[in-house]
Design a protein around this motif. Sequence first.
Motif, mmCIF file in Angstrom:
data_model
loop_
_atom_site.group_PDB
_atom_site.id
_atom_site.type_symbol
_atom_site.label_atom_id
_atom_site.label_comp_id
_atom_site.label_asym_id
_atom_site.label_seq_id
_atom_site.Cartn_x
_atom_site.Cartn_y
_atom_site.Cartn_z
ATOM 1 N N GLY A 57 7.839 17.037 0.304
ATOM 2 C CA GLY A 57 6.344 17.110 -0.322
ATOM 3 C C GLY A 57 6.134 15.978 0.335
ATOM 4 N N PHE A 58 6.745 15.000 1.025
ATOM 5 C CA PHE A 58 5.965 13.903 1.071
ATOM 6 C C PHE A 58 4.285 13.847 2.275
ATOM 7 C CE2 PHE A 58 5.582 10.412 4.182
ATOM 8 C CZ PHE A 58 5.310 9.154 3.546
ATOM 9 N N PHE A 59 3.722 14.806 2.827
ATOM 10 C CA PHE A 59 3.273 14.810 2.935
ATOM 11 C C PHE A 59 2.498 16.582 3.226
ATOM 12 C CE2 PHE A 59 5.321 13.086 7.175
ATOM 13 C CZ PHE A 59 4.628 12.105 6.998
ATOM 14 N N ASP A 60 2.553 16.307 1.420
ATOM 15 C CA ASP A 60 2.217 18.116 0.255
ATOM 16 C C ASP A 60 0.802 17.278 1.264
ATOM 17 O OD1 ASP A 60 3.612 19.158 0.931
ATOM 18 O OD2 ASP A 60 4.533 18.688 -1.421
ATOM 19 N N LYS A 61 -0.380 18.178 0.555
ATOM 20 C CA LYS A 61 -2.173 17.720 0.836
ATOM 21 C C LYS A 61 -2.373 17.116 2.067
ATOM 22 C CE LYS A 61 -1.874 17.790 -4.036
ATOM 23 N NZ LYS A 61 -2.015 17.627 -5.936
ATOM 24 N N VAL A 62 -2.019 17.081 2.778
ATOM 25 C CA VAL A 62 -1.647 15.715 3.767
ATOM 26 C C VAL A 62 -2.288 16.586 5.190
ATOM 27 C CG1 VAL A 62 -1.326 14.214 5.855
ATOM 28 C CG2 VAL A 62 -1.587 13.980 3.204
ATOM 29 N N ILE B 168 0.677 -1.501 -0.407
ATOM 30 C CA ILE B 168 0.395 -0.609 0.044
ATOM 31 C C ILE B 168 1.002 1.375 0.225
ATOM 32 C CG2 ILE B 168 -1.841 1.182 1.059
ATOM 33 C CD1 ILE B 168 -2.641 -1.508 2.496
ATOM 34 N N PHE B 169 1.499 1.258 0.733
ATOM 35 C CA PHE B 169 2.524 2.441 0.814
ATOM 36 C C PHE B 169 3.769 2.568 -0.847
ATOM 37 C CE2 PHE B 169 7.887 3.858 1.095
ATOM 38 C CZ PHE B 169 7.040 5.574 2.005
ATOM 39 N N GLN B 170 4.294 1.646 -1.253
ATOM 40 C CA GLN B 170 4.160 1.906 -2.525
ATOM 41 C C GLN B 170 2.893 2.378 -3.603
ATOM 42 O OE1 GLN B 170 5.941 -2.611 -2.905
ATOM 43 N NE2 GLN B 170 7.930 -2.088 -2.206
ATOM 44 N N ASP B 171 1.921 1.572 -3.306
ATOM 45 C CA ASP B 171 1.029 2.173 -4.381
ATOM 46 C C ASP B 171 0.376 4.080 -4.011
ATOM 47 O OD1 ASP B 171 -1.240 2.194 -5.850
ATOM 48 O OD2 ASP B 171 -3.078 2.286 -4.434
ATOM 49 N N VAL B 172 1.222 4.833 -2.664
ATOM 50 C CA VAL B 172 0.665 5.668 -2.172
ATOM 51 C C VAL B 172 1.677 6.937 -2.867
ATOM 52 C CG1 VAL B 172 0.667 7.220 -0.220
ATOM 53 C CG2 VAL B 172 -1.051 5.080 -0.374
ATOM 54 N N GLN B 173 2.904 6.079 -2.995
ATOM 55 C CA GLN B 173 4.765 6.642 -3.238
ATOM 56 C C GLN B 173 4.045 7.491 -4.902
ATOM 57 O OE1 GLN B 173 5.710 7.844 -1.007
ATOM 58 N NE2 GLN B 173 7.916 7.701 -1.377
ATOM 59 N N ALA B 174 3.300 5.931 -5.224
ATOM 60 C CA ALA B 174 2.405 5.904 -7.045
ATOM 61 C C ALA B 174 1.632 7.331 -7.141
ATOM 62 C CB ALA B 174 2.289 4.735 -7.686
ATOM 63 N N GLY B 175 1.403 7.893 -6.190
ATOM 64 C CA GLY B 175 0.137 8.460 -6.333
ATOM 65 C C GLY B 175 -1.050 8.843 -5.657
ATOM 66 N N ASN B 176 -1.476 7.398 -6.052
ATOM 67 C CA ASN B 176 -2.929 6.678 -5.665
ATOM 68 C C ASN B 176 -3.430 6.799 -4.593
ATOM 69 O OD1 ASN B 176 -3.029 5.457 -8.138
ATOM 70 N ND2 ASN B 176 -1.251 3.956 -7.350
ATOM 71 N N LEU C 80 -9.109 6.105 4.938
ATOM 72 C CA LEU C 80 -8.344 7.549 4.570
ATOM 73 C C LEU C 80 -7.046 7.204 4.334
ATOM 74 C CD1 LEU C 80 -7.776 10.708 3.118
ATOM 75 C CD2 LEU C 80 -7.636 11.440 6.121
ATOM 76 N N ILE C 81 -6.626 6.474 3.086
ATOM 77 C CA ILE C 81 -5.265 6.417 3.277
ATOM 78 C C ILE C 81 -3.863 6.885 2.292
ATOM 79 C CG2 ILE C 81 -4.189 4.244 1.696
ATOM 80 C CD1 ILE C 81 -5.559 2.895 4.046
ATOM 81 N N ASP C 82 -3.877 8.024 3.092
ATOM 82 C CA ASP C 82 -2.929 8.547 2.532
ATOM 83 C C ASP C 82 -0.805 8.522 2.783
ATOM 84 O OD1 ASP C 82 -3.031 9.694 4.564
ATOM 85 O OD2 ASP C 82 -4.036 11.386 4.446
ATOM 86 N N SER C 83 0.194 10.180 2.710
ATOM 87 C CA SER C 83 1.432 9.653 3.236
ATOM 88 C C SER C 83 1.106 9.476 4.659
ATOM 89 C CB SER C 83 1.825 10.500 2.347
ATOM 90 O OG SER C 83 1.736 11.677 2.931
ATOM 91 N N LEU C 84 0.463 9.819 5.833
ATOM 92 C CA LEU C 84 0.800 10.482 6.804
ATOM 93 C C LEU C 84 -0.098 8.422 7.027
ATOM 94 C CD1 LEU C 84 1.226 11.423 9.577
ATOM 95 C CD2 LEU C 84 -1.597 12.305 9.496
#
Length: 680
Positions: free
Chosen positions: A524-529, A52-60, A82-86
């Motif tokens: 920018g890992f936590f951008d938009k979060v 899931i981490f790799q999927d989020v890193q890909a922008g999903n 809610l699945i985001d970088s955080l």
Amino acid sequence: MTEMQKLYLLVPLAPLFGAIVAGLFGKVVGRAGAHSVTILGVAVSFLASIVIFQDVQAGNVFNGTLYTWATSGSLTLEVGFLIDSLTVMMMLVVTFVSLMVHIYTIGYMSEDPGYQRFFSYISLFTFSMLMLVMSNNFLQLFFGWEAVGLVSYLLIGFWYTRPTAIFANMKAFLVNRVGDFGFLLGIGLVAAFAGTLNYAEVFAKAGELAGMTVPATGWPLITAICIGLFIGAMGKSAQVPLHVWLPDSMEGPTPISALIHAATMVTAGIFMVARMSPLFELSEAALSFVLVIGATTALFMGFLGIVQNDIKRVVAYSTLSQLGYMTVALGVSAYSAAVFHLMTHAFFKALLFLGAGSVIIGMHHDQDMRNMGGLWKYMPITWLTSLLGSLALIGFPFLSGFYSKDMIIEAVKLSHIPGAGYAYFCVIVGVFVTAFYSFRMYFLVFHGEERFGKEVEHHGHEHAHGDHADDHHGDDHDDHAHHGLAPGQKPHESPWVVTLPLVLLAIPSVIVGFFTIEPMLFGGFFDKVIHIGENHGVLKELAEEFHGAYGMAIHGLMTLPFALAMSGVALAWFFYMVAPSIPAAIMRTFKPIHTLLENKYYFDRFNEIVFAGGARLLGRGLWKIGDQAVIDGMVVNGSAKFVGLIAQLSRLFQSGHIYQYAFSMIFGVVILLTFWFNRG
């Protein structure tokens, strides 16, 4: 439901499945079955989190409802993710540390009769924490919040035949209820004024909420919401004055100390405030409140670590202090730095707790550091990993703790939020204090004179406080006189199931900060979060001065925090390796201060007199006045007496004489006629 959504569900449900099997069918599957199914469940959860981490890193990213529980008017109560970088960062930390704790438990609890039950609890704890961090709404957040509280209650009181364990878990439960009352008020205000419990919808209305006031008070609504939510965080993340439960939670077995104090329950409050950054950024008063509470916790809880002799309690007070650092970062709007320290701290603090447990095994369950010394020769893996954990904790350059801790100190230095000056003083002095108590513990345990295997006055000293919790047998038939090594006995290195997690936790404790500081804080890992207001951009200012992890570490060798940390280490070495008579002399000279620290600033005494004493007085008053006087006296016995009185009066008219009955009838008719004519 897509394949990725099924994977989201697998993350919390795999540990839940393990918990159910080990808990309900523990006798059927046996010890091996219980630890196999729970470890497999957490391992699956960890591997799924990596995908899931790799999927989020890909922008999903994903924000959606999985199940609608109920609808009340316009308010919808849902279960959603809610699945985001955080979220994925927390999922990786929680599942990895939990996996290490599960493996470690095989060795640590090998002789305990409650083996299957323990595995069920820690797996259930992992499920609860994952539901908390993956939630996309306040209802599910509160479910996870209360679930981790409930399971921690079960774990702290795991050895339920011990009065000290029962006292400790009740204390944790009650203190957390105080925090949760504020948390519920905050959620209630959100539901009442935003009309929704969904994070995204609440954050979209944050501007409107900022313009409202709490009816009949005139208080800014956004400040009331944020302070209410933060009071919940004060309970879970053990901030002054709701910190008193955490040191006593050492009554539970060491593996749960690592799980509760490292990656899970105590970091829930830090995670929640970071998640709520769009709300907190709109209230400088709330941020200032967060900052002052965190700074006070960071420094004054560190002082208490200096006077502890129980190895686990030193690490517990260290946790309190580091949680204070994270809270300070939240207060100056450096949410990314707070979460970054949460991550690095999870690894080295779990390492230190499990290292302490390994020492306790080697010492035959004696936790008093005054009975240790010279263990490095006998327990080389425990010694080396504990040294690395201690260096990470004090912020030694290049190690993980250095990057996260120094960023917090620099962020506070640049902040203009009210209370920032006080906070900077606390965190900078805290660096020296942390280094001193950490290496006091390290030197007393691993170096110097071998003080074990002797008949000394300290054996059993801590038992009066109930800190002998790490006995593998949780029943009252233990012979506590056998704690510690017998004369002539030597310590031994722990089995591989104990040392392997230490090695695996030591690796991220050393390297994870170096490789993740740039993406997490400046990439920018936590951008938009995480949302930061225009006037609170301390991390933007730090980004201009940041020239890579290597450059930061080299520069760190010339900074004030490094000088203070090394001074703390040197002073600890001098006091406890060279001239141990000096600390004793200082203690005698400053007896009142030592007494204050020994009594933990009298917080427990105050709570006992004011709150527990007040509750006793209230209970006695309700019993004497409410129960005995009103209910028993007036309602129950009073009604019986009243009926008896009516009966006695009625007897006066039942004489058996006809002339008396005739007189009564005539008298009654006269009264009726008089009443009738008067109405007319």
